[in-house]
Design a protein around this motif. Structure first.
Motif, PDB file in Angstrom:
ATOM      1  N   ARG A   5       7.049 -30.551  -3.598  1.00  0.00           N
ATOM      2  CA  ARG A   5       5.698 -31.669  -3.896  1.00  0.00           C
ATOM      3  C   ARG A   5       4.566 -30.710  -4.453  1.00  0.00           C
ATOM      4  N   THR A   6       4.565 -29.487  -4.085  1.00  0.00           N
ATOM      5  CA  THR A   6       3.422 -28.713  -4.816  1.00  0.00           C
ATOM      6  C   THR A   6       3.932 -27.515  -5.327  1.00  0.00           C
ATOM      7  N   VAL A   7       3.231 -27.248  -6.371  1.00  0.00           N
ATOM      8  CA  VAL A   7       3.565 -25.661  -7.070  1.00  0.00           C
ATOM      9  C   VAL A   7       3.494 -24.617  -6.058  1.00  0.00           C
ATOM     10  N   ALA A   8       2.108 -24.243  -5.282  1.00  0.00           N
ATOM     11  CA  ALA A   8       1.987 -23.470  -4.435  1.00  0.00           C
ATOM     12  C   ALA A   8       2.948 -23.156  -3.429  1.00  0.00           C
ATOM     13  N   GLY A   9       3.581 -21.923  -3.247  1.00  0.00           N
ATOM     14  CA  GLY A   9       4.519 -21.835  -2.193  1.00  0.00           C
ATOM     15  C   GLY A   9       6.068 -22.038  -2.545  1.00  0.00           C
ATOM     16  N   THR A  10       6.179 -22.456  -4.005  1.00  0.00           N
ATOM     17  CA  THR A  10       7.494 -22.981  -4.316  1.00  0.00           C
ATOM     18  C   THR A  10       8.290 -21.677  -4.897  1.00  0.00           C
ATOM     19  N   LEU A  11       9.651 -21.474  -4.517  1.00  0.00           N
ATOM     20  CA  LEU A  11      10.181 -20.191  -4.986  1.00  0.00           C
ATOM     21  C   LEU A  11      10.971 -20.728  -6.113  1.00  0.00           C
ATOM     22  N   VAL A  12      10.721 -19.999  -7.382  1.00  0.00           N
ATOM     23  CA  VAL A  12      11.255 -20.407  -8.621  1.00  0.00           C
ATOM     24  C   VAL A  12      12.369 -19.364  -9.164  1.00  0.00           C
ATOM     25  N   ALA A  13      13.556 -19.352  -8.813  1.00  0.00           N
ATOM     26  CA  ALA A  13      14.372 -18.272  -9.225  1.00  0.00           C
ATOM     27  C   ALA A  13      15.132 -18.603 -10.861  1.00  0.00           C
ATOM     28  N   LEU A  38       2.797 -21.001 -13.484  1.00  0.00           N
ATOM     29  CA  LEU A  38       3.492 -21.276 -12.327  1.00  0.00           C
ATOM     30  C   LEU A  38       2.819 -20.165 -11.190  1.00  0.00           C
ATOM     31  N   ARG A  39       2.728 -18.795 -11.916  1.00  0.00           N
ATOM     32  CA  ARG A  39       2.065 -17.901 -10.839  1.00  0.00           C
ATOM     33  C   ARG A  39       0.590 -17.946 -10.510  1.00  0.00           C
ATOM     34  N   GLU A  40      -0.069 -18.677 -11.531  1.00  0.00           N
ATOM     35  CA  GLU A  40      -1.564 -18.791 -11.028  1.00  0.00           C
ATOM     36  C   GLU A  40      -1.711 -19.926 -10.170  1.00  0.00           C
ATOM     37  N   ALA A  41      -0.670 -20.762 -10.062  1.00  0.00           N
ATOM     38  CA  ALA A  41      -0.484 -22.043  -9.135  1.00  0.00           C
ATOM     39  C   ALA A  41      -0.191 -21.489  -7.706  1.00  0.00           C
ATOM     40  N   LEU A  63       6.901 -10.510 -19.096  1.00  0.00           N
ATOM     41  CA  LEU A  63       6.566 -12.048 -18.527  1.00  0.00           C
ATOM     42  C   LEU A  63       5.210 -11.710 -18.052  1.00  0.00           C
ATOM     43  N   GLY A  64       4.704 -10.740 -17.912  1.00  0.00           N
ATOM     44  CA  GLY A  64       3.209 -10.681 -17.227  1.00  0.00           C
ATOM     45  C   GLY A  64       3.291 -10.675 -15.593  1.00  0.00           C
ATOM     46  N   ILE A  65       4.655 -10.495 -15.091  1.00  0.00           N
ATOM     47  CA  ILE A  65       4.790 -10.291 -13.833  1.00  0.00           C
ATOM     48  C   ILE A  65       4.653  -8.894 -13.229  1.00  0.00           C
ATOM     49  N   ASP A  66       3.264  -8.649 -12.785  1.00  0.00           N
ATOM     50  CA  ASP A  66       2.871  -7.307 -12.311  1.00  0.00           C
ATOM     51  C   ASP A  66       3.197  -7.068 -10.857  1.00  0.00           C
ATOM     52  N   ASP A  67       3.410  -8.132 -10.080  1.00  0.00           N
ATOM     53  CA  ASP A  67       3.921  -7.983  -8.694  1.00  0.00           C
ATOM     54  C   ASP A  67       4.868  -9.057  -8.401  1.00  0.00           C
ATOM     55  N   GLY A  68       5.525  -8.828  -7.460  1.00  0.00           N
ATOM     56  CA  GLY A  68       6.555  -9.913  -7.121  1.00  0.00           C
ATOM     57  C   GLY A  68       7.955  -9.401  -7.130  1.00  0.00           C
TER      58      GLY A  68
END
Length: 270
Positions: A5-13, A38-41, A63-68
């Motif tokens: 329903r929203t982007v925040a808190g979604t796990l995108v694998a 997606l990360r910003e959201a 991809l700019g993923i510096d944490d995660g």
């Protein structure tokens, strides 16, 4: 098909090779922009790959993923991107198996095959050097006894003389029940601990992060993505994926040539 329903808190694998990245190693600017958005959201964007952690961290950085979080070695390794550490990552969970029984059976069946055992954080112990570009990290040529000696997160068997169909038949014939396996595009067999897959480790991560089951999306293109696509509330297969992979998904997007993952990433939350 269920959309979060929203982007925040979604796990995108997201699978890497053939999904986010072309087989020539190219990630498009559109993919980078979608991941950043997606990360910003507030989404958890997780790379879920057969690659070793050493080969996954550079993709995350690109991809700019510096944490995660990273699910590597087809689920046998759960790691966290950690720029503060010298190696750039931290292994959080590790699942291993005894490679000796399976190696001995497969060596008898495939005497001319290449064998590799993942050497976490360094590369691979190999029976002989693999062709350039096929394995990441250091390749240390080892005796067969050395390959069998230590618990392993992942074993790779490559037999240039076989087809993927022959590998599937071989697995059925010898009954590799103590391990999980995935056959690649070529005559390439990945073995991981029994019961371990990208899907099983993503489920552990989902619980760890407190993500609701409906708020899960996965995109992939290979046999090692089937469990992950079934696990996700919204499992999406790439358009070039084999039939078995597409059948495991809720929907199919464009091919890697079309940058098919972009349409999926843009649709999350809409």
């Amino acid at each position: 098909m269920t959309h979060p329903r929203t982007v925040a808190g979604t796990l995108v694998a997201l699978d890497v090779d053939g999904t986010l990245m072309t087989y020539d190693g190219v990630v498009s600017d559109d993919v980078r922009a979608c991941v950043a958005s997606l990360r910003e959201a507030g989404a958890h964007v997780v790379l879920a790959t057969g690659r070793a952690v050493l080969a996954t961290v550079p993709v995350a950085r690109d991809l700019g993923i510096d944490d995660g979080w990273l699910v590597c070695s087809n689920g046998a390794v759960l790691a966290r991107v950690a720029p503060e550490r010298p190696e750039g990552y931290e292994v959080v969970e590790l699942t291993t198996f005894d490679p000796e029984p399976v190696l001995r059976v497969l060596q008898m069946e495939l005497p001319d095959a290449f064998f590799a055992v993942e050497d976490l954080g360094r590369g691979f112990l190999v029976s002989r050097p693999f062709p350039d570009g096929e394995l990441t990290g250091e390749q240390r040529v080892s005796t067969f006894e050395e390959l069998c000696a230590s618990p392993a997160t992942r074993v790779v068997i490559r037999d240039p003389g076989s087809t993927p169909e022959e590998f599937h038949a071989l697995v059925e014939r010898v009954g590799l029940h103590q391990v999980s396996y995935a056959v690649g595009w070529s005559a390439w067999l990945d073995l991981t601990p029994g019961g371990v897959s990208k899907g099983s480790t993503l489920e552990e991560l989902r619980r760890r992060l407190g993500v609701e089951p409906f708020a899960t999306v996965a995109v992939g293109d290979g046999g090692n993505d089937v469990e992950m696509l079934r696990w996700a509330a919204r499992g999406v297969a790439m358009g070039h994926a084999p039939d078995a992979v597409r059948q495991a998904a809720d929907e199919v997007t464009g091919t890697i040539a079309d940058d098919g993952v972009v349409a999926v990433l843009r649709s999350i939350g809409h």
